[in-house]
Scaffold this active site. Structure first.
Site, PDB file in Angstrom:
ATOM      1  N   ARG A  24      -6.905 -10.412  18.245  1.00  0.00           N
ATOM      2  CA  ARG A  24      -6.412 -11.143  19.755  1.00  0.00           C
ATOM      3  C   ARG A  24      -5.589 -10.088  20.367  1.00  0.00           C
ATOM      4  O   ARG A  24      -5.482  -8.723  20.083  1.00  0.00           O
ATOM      5  CB  ARG A  24      -5.179 -12.117  19.003  1.00  0.00           C
ATOM      6  CG  ARG A  24      -4.403 -11.526  18.458  1.00  0.00           C
ATOM      7  CD  ARG A  24      -3.301 -12.564  17.985  1.00  0.00           C
ATOM      8  NE  ARG A  24      -2.049 -12.047  17.449  1.00  0.00           N
ATOM      9  CZ  ARG A  24      -1.957 -11.542  16.082  1.00  0.00           C
ATOM     10  NH1 ARG A  24      -2.909 -11.896  15.345  1.00  0.00           N
ATOM     11  NH2 ARG A  24      -0.918 -10.905  15.734  1.00  0.00           N
ATOM     12  N   HIS A  27       8.553 -10.403   8.251  1.00  0.00           N
ATOM     13  CA  HIS A  27       7.305 -10.265   8.964  1.00  0.00           C
ATOM     14  C   HIS A  27       7.240 -10.436  10.305  1.00  0.00           C
ATOM     15  O   HIS A  27       6.270 -10.739  11.092  1.00  0.00           O
ATOM     16  CB  HIS A  27       6.078 -11.045   8.375  1.00  0.00           C
ATOM     17  CG  HIS A  27       5.897 -10.632   6.802  1.00  0.00           C
ATOM     18  ND1 HIS A  27       5.535  -9.304   6.397  1.00  0.00           N
ATOM     19  CD2 HIS A  27       6.159 -11.173   5.729  1.00  0.00           C
ATOM     20  CE1 HIS A  27       5.679  -9.159   5.007  1.00  0.00           C
ATOM     21  NE2 HIS A  27       6.411 -10.356   4.642  1.00  0.00           N
ATOM     22  N   GLU A  53      -3.645  -5.078  -4.727  1.00  0.00           N
ATOM     23  CA  GLU A  53      -3.467  -3.689  -3.959  1.00  0.00           C
ATOM     24  C   GLU A  53      -2.240  -3.056  -4.661  1.00  0.00           C
ATOM     25  O   GLU A  53      -1.359  -3.665  -5.079  1.00  0.00           O
ATOM     26  CB  GLU A  53      -3.218  -3.769  -2.678  1.00  0.00           C
ATOM     27  CG  GLU A  53      -4.621  -4.050  -1.787  1.00  0.00           C
ATOM     28  CD  GLU A  53      -4.180  -3.892  -0.062  1.00  0.00           C
ATOM     29  OE1 GLU A  53      -2.942  -3.737   0.237  1.00  0.00           O
ATOM     30  OE2 GLU A  53      -5.276  -4.087   0.544  1.00  0.00           O
ATOM     31  N   LYS A 111      -9.608 -11.194   4.462  1.00  0.00           N
ATOM     32  CA  LYS A 111      -9.030  -9.608   4.251  1.00  0.00           C
ATOM     33  C   LYS A 111     -10.094  -9.021   3.279  1.00  0.00           C
ATOM     34  O   LYS A 111     -10.233  -7.767   3.385  1.00  0.00           O
ATOM     35  CB  LYS A 111      -7.715  -9.470   3.494  1.00  0.00           C
ATOM     36  CG  LYS A 111      -6.625 -10.127   4.276  1.00  0.00           C
ATOM     37  CD  LYS A 111      -6.687  -9.844   5.705  1.00  0.00           C
ATOM     38  CE  LYS A 111      -6.095 -11.038   6.490  1.00  0.00           C
ATOM     39  NZ  LYS A 111      -6.502 -10.932   7.903  1.00  0.00           N
TER      40      LYS A 111
HETATM   41  C1  MV4 Z   1       1.284  -4.065   2.031  1.00  0.00           C
HETATM   42  C2  MV4 Z   1       2.821  -3.587   1.722  1.00  0.00           C
HETATM   43  C3  MV4 Z   1       2.702  -2.493   0.795  1.00  0.00           C
HETATM   44  N1  MV4 Z   1       1.578  -2.351   0.050  1.00  0.00           N
HETATM   45  N2  MV4 Z   1       0.247  -3.566   1.180  1.00  0.00           N
HETATM   46  C4  MV4 Z   1       2.741  -7.035   5.543  1.00  0.00           C
HETATM   47  C5  MV4 Z   1       2.172  -7.317   6.700  1.00  0.00           C
HETATM   48  C6  MV4 Z   1       0.776  -7.451   6.146  1.00  0.00           C
HETATM   49  N3  MV4 Z   1      -0.148  -7.199   6.918  1.00  0.00           N
HETATM   50  C7  MV4 Z   1       0.616  -6.587   4.987  1.00  0.00           C
HETATM   51  N4  MV4 Z   1       1.907  -6.057   4.843  1.00  0.00           N
HETATM   52  C8  MV4 Z   1       2.311  -5.567   3.740  1.00  0.00           C
HETATM   53  N5  MV4 Z   1       1.330  -4.934   3.041  1.00  0.00           N
HETATM   54  C9  MV4 Z   1       0.384  -2.708   0.272  1.00  0.00           C
HETATM   55  N6  MV4 Z   1      -0.618  -2.481  -0.422  1.00  0.00           N
HETATM   56  C10 MV4 Z   1       3.526  -4.055   2.409  1.00  0.00           C
HETATM   57  C11 MV4 Z   1       3.668  -4.892   3.325  1.00  0.00           C
HETATM   58  C12 MV4 Z   1       4.746  -5.402   4.144  1.00  0.00           C
HETATM   59  C13 MV4 Z   1       5.582  -5.976   3.225  1.00  0.00           C
HETATM   60  C14 MV4 Z   1       5.325  -6.622   1.988  1.00  0.00           C
HETATM   61  C15 MV4 Z   1       6.191  -7.281   1.107  1.00  0.00           C
HETATM   62  C16 MV4 Z   1       7.551  -7.693   1.691  1.00  0.00           C
HETATM   63  C17 MV4 Z   1       7.861  -7.298   2.974  1.00  0.00           C
HETATM   64  C18 MV4 Z   1       7.045  -6.722   3.781  1.00  0.00           C
HETATM   65  C19 MV4 Z   1       7.304  -6.145   4.997  1.00  0.00           C
HETATM   66  C20 MV4 Z   1       6.335  -5.320   5.919  1.00  0.00           C
HETATM   67  C21 MV4 Z   1       5.279  -4.762   5.296  1.00  0.00           C
END
Ligand code: MV4
Length: 498
Positions: A290, A234, A199, A115
């Protein structure tokens, strides 16, 4: 390319082989001992057993898969999704064996697999990024300083994570030390790389991703977005295209950013650029190198077969359409059918598919990889099928998806169909204003029992109103739509197949 080995199983293996067949390309299936009688094995022109059921003894054994390709004379390998699809070492080994890997270069996979690497790579393109750190953080003092600067809540993410793996939310300063320590040690043990970064945590957000296609001649295109916010832990459950909330300007702007992300790593093939959308703003999160599970919704609205494009690109052909040629036609929704019990914490409910009858009719596509009577193996992902609908408007697509769910007949295992029906009927889903917390916010297992269709609930309401109304002398006469009338004409037989 004359013969492609599909290094996967289930619905995606079949889906890839179908495009191969249409292109006049022979197919080779690989299978584990648990998948001996699977449809993807029957469908392929040739099949090679690569080992016992557990993935780490079969579908994750790169060297066995390459050996199978060499033995059968396959000149291309399509990895599908999951398993080895984002494994740079495997892609490298395939190329070194003189076989074409249908996907991006190992270098692009490596950049996007990190990342922090991804953020560094896109730096010169002015891609919107969530406020946070550009480098790994291991020092508490530095973390605290960032926390004070960008404000809490803060999300700690593992650089080698992705798809939600290796994340921790920090609500306030006092929780930082403990969380940072744990995040680093978890990242170290899960990914062999303890790099974590910070973040700002965007508490309320939508997940919107853009499909890109890039050829080997420097042409980069996007195929609009998919809205993937309906997920639990997720794991996406319902996806749609286009998003109900993006403006045409945002869509084009986001598409341009996605294409630049692809440019930043010299991407080749089909890829997905993930954004987080919060309060009218969006930010780049990560790129998945992918073909994704939910790719069919993009195929439905664009009319483009993404697997065929992947193959043409891998053969070195130029993309035969331009950005201006692409338009969105109608609306598509994908419902994932998992062998999980939504009434019981979505626990896997593996067993035998005693009945398996998929829905049919205009605008319905079912990508599945099981047949009636088959056992769902415990060794792999419990997804039975993807049910995809296409209609001219979002509302019509929702109604079509519900109709299709009601026609689905599955017995022997519990599935997520009833849960998906709940989502599709929900006001918040219909408005399009939902976010990633939808399931936790609105869903309770008791909503699924008993399992009545809309029409049945309507009938029940009308009949009871009629029965309990003192002015009523006659029995209720209820006009029902065709959807609730089964083949025997009785409106009272209730669909309890899921
Ligand atoms: C985040 C976020 C909120 N703020 N980043 C989830 C999948 C991955 N690609 C990144 N994800 C997230 N990134 C920032 N800066 C929220 C998610 C997120 C999530 C985070 C905590 C618990 C459940 C979640 C469900 C979907 C997305």
């Amino acid at each position: 390319m004359k013969k492609i080995l599909v290094a996967n199983r289930g619905e995606i293996a079949l889906r890839i082989m179908r495009s191969c067949r249409e292109m006049g390309i022979k197919t080779v299936a690989v299978y584990s001992e648990a998948d001996r009688y699977s449809p993807h094995v029957k469908y392929a022109d040739e099949a090679v057993c690569i080992g016992p059921a557990p993935s780490n003894q079969s579908y994750l054994r790169g060297e066995k898969i390459i050996e199978a390709a060499l033995k059968t004379g396959a000149d291309g390998i399509h990895p599908g999704y999951g398993f080895l699809s984002e494994n740079a070492a495997f892609a490298r080994m395939v190329s070194q064996s003189g076989i074409i890997f249908i996907g991006p270069s190992p270098e692009a996979m490596e950049i996007m697999g990190s990342k922090l690497g991804a953020k560094a790579a896109v730096k010169k393109y002015n891609i919107p990024l969530v406020p946070g750190t550009e480098h790994a953080i291991s020092n508490l003092e530095e973390a605290m300083e960032v926390g004070r600067k960008i404000g809490f809540p803060i999300l700690i993410k593992a650089s080698a994570g992705g798809g939600g793996k290796g994340m921790r939310i920090v609500e306030k300063e006092e929780e930082f030390e403990e969380n940072l320590k744990r995040a680093i040690s978890e990242a170290e043990s899960a990914f062999g790389d303890g790099s974590v970064f910070l973040e700002k945590y965007l508490r309320v957000s939508k997940h919107i991703e853009i499909q890109v296609l890039c050829d080997q001649h420097g042409n980069f295109l996007h195929l609009f977005e998919r809205e993937c916010s309906i997920q639990r832990r997720h794991q996406k459950v319902i996806e749609e295209a286009p998003s109900a909330i993006l403006t045409p300007e945002q869509r084009m702007e986001m598409g341009a950013h996605a294409v630049n992300v692809a440019r930043a790593c010299n991407y080749v093939g089909a890829g997905t650029v993930e954004f987080i959308y919060s309060d009218g703003e969006y930010y780049f999160l990560e790129m998945n190198t992918r073909l994704q599970v939910e790719h069919p919704v993009t195929e439905m609205i664009t009319g483009i077969d993404l697997v065929k494009e992947q193959i043409r690109i891998a053969r070195g052909e130029k993309l035969c359409f331009k950005q201006e040629d692409l338009t969105i036609r109608g609306h598509a929704i994908e419902v994932r059918v998992y062998a999980e019990d939504p009434a019981n914490q979505f626990l896997p409910d593996i067993g035998t598919l005693n009945t398996y009858k998929a829905p049919h009719g205009p605008g319905i596509r079912v990508d599945d990889g099981f047949a009636e009577g088959m056992q769902i193996p415990i060794y792999y992902d419990p997804m039975i099928a993807k049910m995809v609908v296409h209609a001219s408007t979002r509302d019509e697509a929702i109604e079509k998806a519900i109709r299709a769910i009601d026609e689905y007949r599955i017995t022997g295992v519990e599935t997520t169909l009833s849960f998906c029906r709940f989502v599709l009927n929900h006001e918040e889903f219909r408005k399009g204003t939902f976010n990633t917390h939808f399931v936790n916010t609105y869903f309770k297992p008791e909503y699924l029992k008993p399992n009545f269709t809309n029409e049945e609930l309507e009938i029940a309401a009308l009949v009871s109103a009629d029965l309990f109304s003192s002015s009523s002398k006659k029995p209720a006469t209820v006009k029902t739509s065709n959807a609730s009338t089964n083949q025997t004409g009785s409106v009272w037989r209730i669909n309890r197949s899921f």
